[in-house]
Each structure stands twice: as structure tokens, then as C-alpha cells.
Design a protein around this motif. Sequence first.
Motif, mmCIF file in Angstrom:
data_model
loop_
_atom_site.group_PDB
_atom_site.id
_atom_site.type_symbol
_atom_site.label_atom_id
_atom_site.label_comp_id
_atom_site.label_asym_id
_atom_site.label_seq_id
_atom_site.Cartn_x
_atom_site.Cartn_y
_atom_site.Cartn_z
ATOM 1 N N VAL A 175 -1.334 -12.419 13.034
ATOM 2 C CA VAL A 175 -3.321 -11.518 12.931
ATOM 3 C C VAL A 175 -3.720 -13.453 12.672
ATOM 4 O O VAL A 175 -4.522 -13.220 11.827
ATOM 5 N N SER A 176 -4.578 -13.224 13.967
ATOM 6 C CA SER A 176 -5.380 -15.260 13.890
ATOM 7 C C SER A 176 -6.282 -14.435 13.885
ATOM 8 O O SER A 176 -6.945 -15.993 14.032
ATOM 9 N N THR A 177 -7.289 -13.208 14.431
ATOM 10 C CA THR A 177 -8.400 -13.219 14.356
ATOM 11 C C THR A 177 -9.344 -11.633 13.521
ATOM 12 O O THR A 177 -7.926 -11.065 13.940
ATOM 13 N N ILE A 178 -10.305 -11.446 13.444
ATOM 14 C CA ILE A 178 -10.146 -10.419 13.326
ATOM 15 C C ILE A 178 -10.066 -9.213 14.406
ATOM 16 O O ILE A 178 -9.966 -7.867 14.309
ATOM 17 N N ASP A 179 -10.757 -9.628 15.489
ATOM 18 C CA ASP A 179 -10.642 -8.745 16.554
ATOM 19 C C ASP A 179 -8.816 -8.346 17.067
ATOM 20 O O ASP A 179 -8.354 -7.313 16.975
ATOM 21 N N ALA A 180 -7.863 -8.429 16.662
ATOM 22 C CA ALA A 180 -6.062 -8.562 16.944
ATOM 23 C C ALA A 180 -5.644 -8.197 15.643
ATOM 24 O O ALA A 180 -5.280 -6.790 15.457
ATOM 25 N N ALA A 181 -7.227 -8.027 14.405
ATOM 26 C CA ALA A 181 -6.731 -7.251 12.935
ATOM 27 C C ALA A 181 -6.664 -5.498 13.932
ATOM 28 O O ALA A 181 -6.213 -4.377 13.138
ATOM 29 N N GLU A 182 -8.435 -5.872 13.655
ATOM 30 C CA GLU A 182 -8.843 -4.306 14.498
ATOM 31 C C GLU A 182 -7.832 -3.700 15.400
ATOM 32 O O GLU A 182 -7.905 -2.741 15.867
ATOM 33 N N ALA A 183 -7.497 -4.271 16.592
ATOM 34 C CA ALA A 183 -6.856 -3.951 17.555
ATOM 35 C C ALA A 183 -5.928 -2.705 17.384
ATOM 36 O O ALA A 183 -5.177 -2.181 17.852
ATOM 37 N N LEU A 184 -5.030 -3.999 15.383
ATOM 38 C CA LEU A 184 -3.662 -3.368 15.278
ATOM 39 C C LEU A 184 -4.401 -2.514 14.072
ATOM 40 O O LEU A 184 -3.130 -1.540 13.551
ATOM 41 N N GLY A 185 -5.681 -1.684 14.366
ATOM 42 C CA GLY A 185 -5.760 0.033 13.518
ATOM 43 C C GLY A 185 -6.045 -0.671 12.011
ATOM 44 O O GLY A 185 -5.705 -0.159 11.211
ATOM 45 N N ASN A 207 -24.341 -5.743 -3.206
ATOM 46 C CA ASN A 207 -24.245 -5.173 -1.814
ATOM 47 C C ASN A 207 -23.446 -5.537 -1.202
ATOM 48 O O ASN A 207 -22.973 -5.508 0.154
ATOM 49 N N ASP A 208 -22.356 -6.322 -2.177
ATOM 50 C CA ASP A 208 -20.968 -6.796 -1.008
ATOM 51 C C ASP A 208 -19.564 -5.682 -0.980
ATOM 52 O O ASP A 208 -19.517 -4.701 -1.373
ATOM 53 N N THR A 209 -19.416 -6.170 0.062
ATOM 54 C CA THR A 209 -18.199 -5.004 0.257
ATOM 55 C C THR A 209 -16.851 -4.993 -0.646
ATOM 56 O O THR A 209 -16.785 -3.517 -0.800
ATOM 57 N N GLY A 210 -16.249 -6.002 -1.347
ATOM 58 C CA GLY A 210 -16.004 -5.787 -1.395
ATOM 59 C C GLY A 210 -15.718 -5.252 -2.662
ATOM 60 O O GLY A 210 -15.444 -4.629 -3.736
ATOM 61 N N ALA A 211 -17.372 -5.132 -3.333
ATOM 62 C CA ALA A 211 -17.510 -4.503 -4.525
ATOM 63 C C ALA A 211 -17.822 -2.508 -3.914
ATOM 64 O O ALA A 211 -17.402 -1.948 -5.180
ATOM 65 N N LEU A 212 -18.287 -2.313 -2.952
ATOM 66 C CA LEU A 212 -18.555 -0.815 -2.546
ATOM 67 C C LEU A 212 -17.207 -0.579 -2.683
ATOM 68 O O LEU A 212 -16.884 0.291 -3.257
ATOM 69 N N LEU A 213 -16.025 -1.345 -2.390
ATOM 70 C CA LEU A 213 -15.074 -1.077 -2.200
ATOM 71 C C LEU A 213 -14.236 -0.714 -3.661
ATOM 72 O O LEU A 213 -13.892 0.035 -3.851
ATOM 73 N N PHE A 214 -14.957 -1.713 -4.277
ATOM 74 C CA PHE A 214 -14.282 -1.374 -6.310
ATOM 75 C C PHE A 214 -14.949 -0.517 -6.243
ATOM 76 O O PHE A 214 -14.043 0.895 -7.070
ATOM 77 N N VAL A 269 0.972 -1.196 -0.016
ATOM 78 C CA VAL A 269 -0.333 0.117 0.528
ATOM 79 C C VAL A 269 0.992 1.177 0.087
ATOM 80 O O VAL A 269 2.167 1.202 0.463
ATOM 81 N N ASN A 270 -0.080 2.569 -0.439
ATOM 82 C CA ASN A 270 1.211 3.702 0.031
ATOM 83 C C ASN A 270 1.273 4.041 1.409
ATOM 84 O O ASN A 270 0.835 3.316 2.508
ATOM 85 N N GLU A 271 2.065 4.782 1.211
ATOM 86 C CA GLU A 271 2.823 4.170 2.569
ATOM 87 C C GLU A 271 2.268 5.312 4.029
ATOM 88 O O GLU A 271 2.110 4.956 5.142
ATOM 89 N N ALA A 280 -7.259 1.670 1.848
ATOM 90 C CA ALA A 280 -6.704 0.412 1.444
ATOM 91 C C ALA A 280 -6.521 0.244 3.033
ATOM 92 O O ALA A 280 -7.152 -1.462 3.106
ATOM 93 N N ALA A 281 -6.973 0.590 4.338
ATOM 94 C CA ALA A 281 -7.214 0.231 5.111
ATOM 95 C C ALA A 281 -8.253 -0.897 5.639
ATOM 96 O O ALA A 281 -8.688 -1.533 5.816
ATOM 97 N N ARG A 282 -9.596 -0.335 4.696
ATOM 98 C CA ARG A 282 -10.771 -1.445 4.249
ATOM 99 C C ARG A 282 -10.653 -2.345 3.759
ATOM 100 O O ARG A 282 -11.172 -3.636 3.749
ATOM 101 N N VAL A 283 -9.754 -2.033 2.821
ATOM 102 C CA VAL A 283 -9.502 -3.318 1.860
ATOM 103 C C VAL A 283 -8.732 -4.128 2.562
ATOM 104 O O VAL A 283 -9.109 -5.536 2.270
ATOM 105 N N MET A 284 -8.238 -3.666 3.531
ATOM 106 C CA MET A 284 -6.850 -4.839 4.412
ATOM 107 C C MET A 284 -8.387 -5.997 4.586
ATOM 108 O O MET A 284 -7.980 -6.733 5.389
#
Length: 392
Positions: A47-57, A184-191, A30-32, A66-70
Motif C-alpha cells: 500500500v504505497s498510496t492513500i488511493d490504494a489504501a482506500e481501494a482496500l477498504g 480541528n486535527d483529525t487525530g484529536a477528533l478521533l481520540f 485491531v478487533n477482528e 479503527a478503520a478511520r484511525v488506520m
Amino acid sequence: MNSLEIKRQNGNVPKSLPGQDHVSGMIFYVNEADIPEDFKAEAVQAVSTIDAAEALGITSDATSWAARVMHYQLSEVFRINNGITLYVGIFTKPAAHTFAELATVQNYADGAIRQFGIWDGLTELTKENVTLLQSQADALDLNNAPVSVGYAPSLKGGYQALPTDIAGAAPRVSVIIAQPGGTNDTGALLFAEATNKTTKNAVSCIGVWLGHVSAAAVHESISWVKKFPSGISLPAFSDGTLVRSVDKAWLEKLDTARYLFLTPIVGVSGSYWNDSHNMDAAISDYNAIELVRTMDKACRGIRTYLTPELGGNVYIDANTGKLQSYTVAYLETVANKALEDMEKAGELSGYEAKIDPEQDVLSTSTVEVVIKNVPVGVIRKMKVKIGYVKSL
């Protein structure tokens, strides 16, 4: 009246899976400015749970696209395989790739990673990048840490501009050109959001791919309809084109070029991978993800059992100069042990380790072992004959 109410909640406790075939890595370029603060301090995290990912920003409501795509990709990984062990690396997209970050993440995981998903949705696909990925994977293999890689680039030029000459020498690399297309798919909305900004950056389905590969036994094809539904009702390519609107001749052309995409199947709901291709030659012994993963597991297992024998003694028949029969039998048994375990697990159809007793070990201090594996087959086509008869 007195009452006690208990509400069950999902605590996102990671499930435990046997073995290490599910240990995976996910890399984002991603961009810096879009790198979360925790990953600026330490580029690789477990990062083995979505909670752990969210705790890391990495959150679904982050201001950074890009963060929402991740977050979307990681959510898809855990939706498919909530028992995965996952290491995530987030790096600044370079002007020119080397993909040295694969080694960085693999080293962080002490060589345990079996498959990588790479989101490179800001970068258009090139043959050079696929070659570089294969080179990095080959280097990891030489260091006894082999991996399969799923690569999700941008399709800024559209699916019709995809090169058709990439396949041929990259058995460890699969190129994923799939993306959700439902409104209505999150991925399609992001695109749609990216397209509105005229960037045409890909969202992709790399999370689905990594979830499926990590959940599959090493001999299983991710195109197995019964076992690996994508959960995406309306598949598209990474340029936003709906698969259902693409002529069959084009789908066959992309399949022949060995790209991976999701496709609907008449009479079956949902969408499924067109195959389990990698970018090796179609006639290669290693032309599918499961063939590479199976051989990798066999090699890891054989190494585990044979390495302790290094520096040990072998006995020679004083009359013939050949290896003693009991020495040959012992070493063949040791070499076969990992393959025996794999056959019992249904990961091989058969195996054989042979040692030629005529070897001059006294001169070379080398014992050559020849191992043959019979893989498990995959049903890619079925032909059914049906008709009327007067009697049975």
C-alpha cells in the motif's frame, strides 16, 4: 467564444526514491470486526498510496473507528513521505502478544523492510511487550533482515503512570507516546470520539514517526528541527494531555525514560520530536535510531560485497604461513566498498576494514575481518555565550 480548459489533478502517482532505506512496514492490531474484507483474505498488502489504501477498504468515512484511525495514520505517512514503499499488515489484536507478525510482513516484503510502525492503540504499554518486540527484531536481524520498530501503545493510565524502567536492552524499539491535540486535527477528533465512549484508546502519531524515519537518511536524527517538522501545531500525549500543559520536570522525566513525543520549541512554529531515542541504555553505542539504522545499512552492504567471496581461494606465503599481502589487500578493499559508498553519501564520518595476515586460514578456513566505523554526530544541545564588551 471557443475555449479549452485544463484542470491539473493529483493522481497520487507514487514517487520513486533511490535505494531501499525508505522501504517500510505498518502493522495495525485491531478487533477482528474492524479488519477490512480485503485484509481478511490477505493480511498483508502493498500500500504505497492513500488511493490504494482506500481501494482496500481503509477509508476516512468508514463506520469502524479503527478503520478511520488506520486511514489517518496512512495519510500522515504519505503526507510526510510520498515516496515511501509501504507494506501494511492488519491483524486481530491477540489476548497476549508475541509480535510474530513482524516476520510475517517482512517475509511478504522479501526482507526489504528497514523500519516498522506498529499501531497497538487498544493495548496498554508493558515492559514485556517491548522485550518481545526486541526479540522479534533480533530474530529478523539473525535472518539478515534487520529493522527498527516504532511502537505506539495506549496510555490508558495516563502519562504519569508510564513505567520508567523499560529502557536498557531494546535498541531496535522506540516507544511513541505522541498524539495531535488541536481541536480541528483529525487525530484529536478521533481520540475525542474514543474518549466519549470511555475506551481511551490511543490514536497516536505513529504515521508521522514512520514518515520521518523512512524519509531520513540513515544517519539523520528525526529530531532535526530544520528538516523534520511534524506538521502538528498542538502536540499532546496519547492520553490526550496537551504537552504545553505538562510541567517541564515531567517532560524531562519522560525524555530520560527514553519515550518519543512531540514538543513545541519557543520561537519556532510547529512541533518536533524530543529526540531520536530507542529503548536501549543511554550510554550504549546504539542509543539512537540513526545509529542502529546506519550500522544496519553497513552490515547489509558488507554482506552484499563479501558473500560472493565465500568458497573462494586465498593465497598463503609459503615461507611464513601468513596470508599473502595481495590477498589481504583485495579482501580489505571488498569489505570497504560498502562503507566507502556510505562515506561518500555522508552516512559515515570514516571507516576501516582490517585483516590480520597472521591468521591460520589453512587450519580454520575462516578469515576474520575487523571493521571500525566512525559515525556522524548529531547536535542535541548548543551553548551560546553572549555579552557586552567595550570593543571587539
